[in-house]
Design an enzyme around this catalytic site. Structure first.
Site, mmCIF file in Angstrom:
data_model
loop_
_atom_site.group_PDB
_atom_site.id
_atom_site.type_symbol
_atom_site.label_atom_id
_atom_site.label_comp_id
_atom_site.label_asym_id
_atom_site.label_seq_id
_atom_site.Cartn_x
_atom_site.Cartn_y
_atom_site.Cartn_z
ATOM 1 N N GLU A 84 -14.108 28.033 4.646
ATOM 2 C CA GLU A 84 -14.372 28.569 3.275
ATOM 3 C C GLU A 84 -13.205 28.229 2.501
ATOM 4 O O GLU A 84 -13.474 27.997 1.313
ATOM 5 C CB GLU A 84 -14.652 30.198 3.397
ATOM 6 N N SER A 134 -6.026 -1.282 5.570
ATOM 7 C CA SER A 134 -7.414 -0.940 4.979
ATOM 8 C C SER A 134 -7.309 -1.327 3.295
ATOM 9 O O SER A 134 -6.456 -1.518 2.661
ATOM 10 C CB SER A 134 -7.491 0.667 5.101
ATOM 11 N N CYS A 172 5.564 4.729 7.437
ATOM 12 C CA CYS A 172 5.668 5.199 6.177
ATOM 13 C C CYS A 172 5.746 7.077 6.261
ATOM 14 O O CYS A 172 5.953 7.447 7.154
ATOM 15 C CB CYS A 172 4.211 5.072 5.519
ATOM 16 N N GLU A 226 7.570 2.073 3.759
ATOM 17 C CA GLU A 226 7.168 2.722 2.303
ATOM 18 C C GLU A 226 8.725 2.955 1.925
ATOM 19 O O GLU A 226 9.469 3.355 2.199
ATOM 20 C CB GLU A 226 6.729 3.966 2.757
ATOM 21 N N HIS A 240 0.080 5.666 -3.473
ATOM 22 C CA HIS A 240 -0.292 7.043 -3.548
ATOM 23 C C HIS A 240 -0.653 7.454 -4.875
ATOM 24 O O HIS A 240 -0.978 8.781 -4.939
ATOM 25 C CB HIS A 240 0.746 8.007 -2.868
#
Ligand code: GLN
Ligand code: ZN
Length: 758
Positions: free
Chosen positions: A17, A440, A650, A672, A701
């Protein structure tokens, strides 16, 4: 009479929730009062559940709208200057969420506070920012309000608060280096106010968390503990001081001297020897909180074994001063196993989530208070589950176990040194400053939609595969067009870099609702490793082969490394992590060799979680690093010299493990660096990294597209520290969270830069 307690309950709610509420609020679909009303229901449910379970000590203020360290920043008025503009806003939560997530509208643009991992867990906290001469005030009374809130429901809680020394330790200093401890005296004034007021409102106990006690502390911090708790214990509820995540003996010489009413010990991480040493001289007048139920795993507790341990403690600690507890907050375990209706019942019988753990705590407590429980069905069932698990055929695979034993030193080493491999690999014909990406490509809503439809069996395997082929081809075409040197297939078939592999390995199982909070509204659902691991089928060969057959360029095979798969799963507690990790490594080795056989000349094995697996105490680092590195090498070293092995890391600072990274002996590492403006490279001043390295030049990012000139500057800087023949040009992580339009522009610029440098 023994007592029972819990250090903290999951915040996300039975059905996540918290996530739905926060996200609706941020999207302005619900207003502040709707949010707060519903949040109050989550808290109430949690309290009632714990009350019903029969706990004596129930926490309050363990809940947070976003993060408990952020709550503390607001409580003591440690609000960084850039947020002061938000302080007087009508909507109070603007400031709170602004600090957590950044604040942006037409007029204001404020960067969020930093976030980092909470000790060695996968939970992230907001890093407090403190400046020299910082002044603290009691500015936010949440800890008191929540005590009253629960009291109004008829429940007297034990409020939880992050201790002042841990708060300072975890903070970063924004003005030039100053000693954060110089702020302690002022900070304690605020704590004193809180403690006094809690006492006035009727709190009998307060749980003060000082998790830094599980680290190697310097003397300065150690000394401050004594004086701090002397100050705080006056005019205060009884203090239970807690630390967790490593052996309670680490700083026991401080703990036993502290002026507090009770001390909590994480017994899950404390071995027999250490426990004995603690019991030898545990102060008679203090309460002993025995953290015997693991708050961080999902396994049923071996109750018979726990009873033996508690019996031993009981001999040294008075009956009325012994508290049975979770080892740490249950924040780190999923909420309720009963929701898992589709889980293999044999394995489900071995598991316990937060609600089940509460029951275990109370059982242990009560079985000392009454003999009847020893013959209860609950206890008999527990013993039988433990036994069944120990002997289950599902877990034990002789072949896997004997393969682990047959790991030879030769399997940990490439045939030849990097220099020789480098010469052999020149047949790849790569230019200077070769370009590549981390794996990716954007996971668009269309990709996700197709996957969901396939999962729900609304489309056939064929339809799904055809769609993925189309996406893969598109990504390949794009990479060809902008002339990337080593291309990837794009990982469109993967939901998550660990889940994808877990689903194809024996020994893994997946829950439907086993969510754990990662930060704010974000939750993760780690796979469960329950048994010996082996490869059920080739995992990535199909897609890598398909990609390589669609292009003349070199395609890079993409795998997630053994340490990362281990680190992001719930792991077995019946064998060392090392063994589990090596089992994964051997499965990956099979995959690597299959890829090689199928003509993939470059293979990347990602290890973003290598650094975060480091133990909390330095004395444990070496043994971890040894098996972690060995695992990577098991997976990667048996290839021919011609095959180029890449790795990627990273999320963290690597300075302190550079020599371990070198030991991985990957031909190429991408790492990174772009967010910190290549600060990492400074460590290469004194340290010569021998193999090739791709310092990320594009911060994935952020949706921002980096300019040609800024990438050029970064690469110029890199050349100061790394020979240009060894530099690769790549983004700093995978592109799956980005959109195609930004990615296209950014990568086009990236290849342009590389070419201009050639
Ligand atoms: N290959 C993965 C990807 O590109 C690596 C992700 C990561 O490092 N977290 O998505
Ligand atoms: Zn990454």
């Amino acid at each position: 009479m023994l007592l029972s307690s819990n250090l903290g309950y999951p915040r996300i709610g039975q059905n996540r929730e918290l996530k739905w509420l926060l996200e609706s609020f941020w999207k302005k679909k619900i207003n502040e009062s709707e949010l707060l009303l519903n949040i109050s229901n989550i808290k109430k449910n949690n309290w009632i559940k714990q009350k019903k379970a029969g706990l004596n000590f129930i926490p309050s203020n363990d809940f947070s709208l976003y993060d408990h360290v952020l709550d503390m920043c607001l409580t003591v008025d440690a609000i960084p200057d850039r947020f002061k503009k938000l302080k007087n806003k009508k909507n109070k939560l603007d400031l709170y969420f602004g600090m957590a997530r950044g604040y942006q509208n037409k007029k204001i643009d404020i960067k969020a506070m930093e976030m980092t991992k909470w000790f060695d867990t996968n939970y992230h906290y907001i890093v407090p920012e403190l400046k020299q001469n910082q002044k603290f005030n009691l500015a936010f009374s949440k800890v008191i309000d929540e005590f009253i809130e629960a009291k109004n429901f008829g429940i007297i809680t034990r409020p939880v608060i992050l201790g002042p020394l841990s708060f300072l330790y975890l903070a970063k200093s924004t003005s030039k280096k100053f000693n954060k401890l110089s702020l302690l005296v002022n900070l304690l004034q605020v704590y004193k106010l809180i403690f006094k007021s809690l006492k006035n409102f009727g709190a009998e106990w307060i749980q003060v968390d000082e998790p830094i006690l599980s680290l190697d502390l310097n003397n300065e911090y150690k000394k401050k503990f004594i004086s701090t708790y002397k100050t705080l214990s006056k005019n205060s509820p009884n203090i239970l001081l807690t630390s967790y995540f490593s052996s309670a003996y680490t700083n026991y010489n401080i703990l036993k001297k502290l002026n507090v009413k009770g001390v909590h010990f994480d017994l899950v991480n404390t071995d027999k020897k250490d426990l004995n040493k603690i019991l030898l001289n545990f102060p008679k007048n203090k309460f002993f909180s025995a953290g015997i139920i693991n708050g961080r795993n999902i396994w049923k507790n071996n109750l018979a074994k726990s009873l033996e341990i508690i019996k031993k403690i009981k001999k040294k600690v008075g009956d009325d001063k012994l508290i049975i507890s979770s080892s740490c907050s249950l924040l780190h375990s999923p909420v309720d196993l009963n929701k898992e209706e589709d889980l293999n019942p044999i394995i489900k019988d071995w598991l316990a989530f937060a609600d089940q753990k509460l029951k275990e705590i109370v059982f242990i407590q009560k079985s000392f208070n009454s003999d009847l429980l020893k013959n209860s069905d609950y206890f008999i069932d527990n013993k039988s589950s433990i036994k069944k698990r120990e002997n289950s055929k599902l877990i034990h695979n002789k072949k896997v176990k004997s393969r682990i034993k047959s790991i030879t030193p030769k399997m940990l080493k490439r045939n030849n040194s990097y220099l020789i491999r480098r010469m052999v690999q020149s047949e790849l014909n790569l230019p200077l400053f070769p370009t590549t990406t981390i794996g990716s490509f954007p996971q668009t809503s269309e990709v996700r939609k197709f996957r969901l439809k396939y999962k729900r069996k609304e489309i056939s395997k064929k339809t799904y595969e055809n769609f993925l082929k189309k996406e893969t081809k598109k990504a390949i075409k794009f990479q060809e067009n902008i002339d990337i040197d080593v291309i990837v297939h794009g990982e469109f078939e993967r939901n998550d870099m660990v889940e994808y592999f877990g689903e194809k390995l024996n020994g893994f199982i997946f829950t439907k609702f086993g969510w754990v909070q990662s930060y704010g509204s974000r939750c993760v659902k780690p796979p469960i490793i329950f048994g010996d691991i082996s490869r059920a089928q080739p995992m990535t060969v199909f897609w890598s082969k398909f990609a390589q057959s669609s292009t003349k360029k070199i395609v890079k095979g993409m795998l997630t490394g053994p340490v990362t798969i281990l680190q992001w799963s719930f792991v077995r507690d019946d064998q060392p992590r090392e063994t589990t990790c090596k089992q994964i490594a051997l499965s990956l080795l099979d995959e690597v060799l299959d890829l090689e056989k199928n003509n993939l000349k470059v293979i990347q094995i990602d290890e973003p979680a290598l650094r975060e697996g480091l133990p909390l105490r330095k004395s444990d680092w070496n043994s971890y690093l040894k098996w972690a590195i060995d695992s990577f090498k098991i997976a990667s070293s048996s290839v021919k010299d011609e095959t180029q092995i890449h790795t990627h890391m990273c999320y963290c600072e690597f300075d302190d493990i550079l020599d371990s990274i070198e030991k991985l002996d990957a031909d190429v590492i991408s790492i990174e660096t772009s967010r910190s403006n290549m600060e990492l490279l400074d460590s290469f001043k004194n340290y010569k990294y021998p193999n090739s390295i791709g310092p990320g030049v594009y911060d994935i990012h952020s949706p921002r597209v980096p300019t040609i000139s800024e990438m050029k500057i970064l690469l110029k800087k890199a050349q100061k520290f790394i020979e240009k023949e060894k530099i690769w040009v790549n983004p700093d992580c995978g592109l799956k969270t980005r959109g195609w339009s930004e990615v296209k522009k950014a990568l086009k610029s990236m290849t342009t830069v590389a070419k201009s440098l050639r």
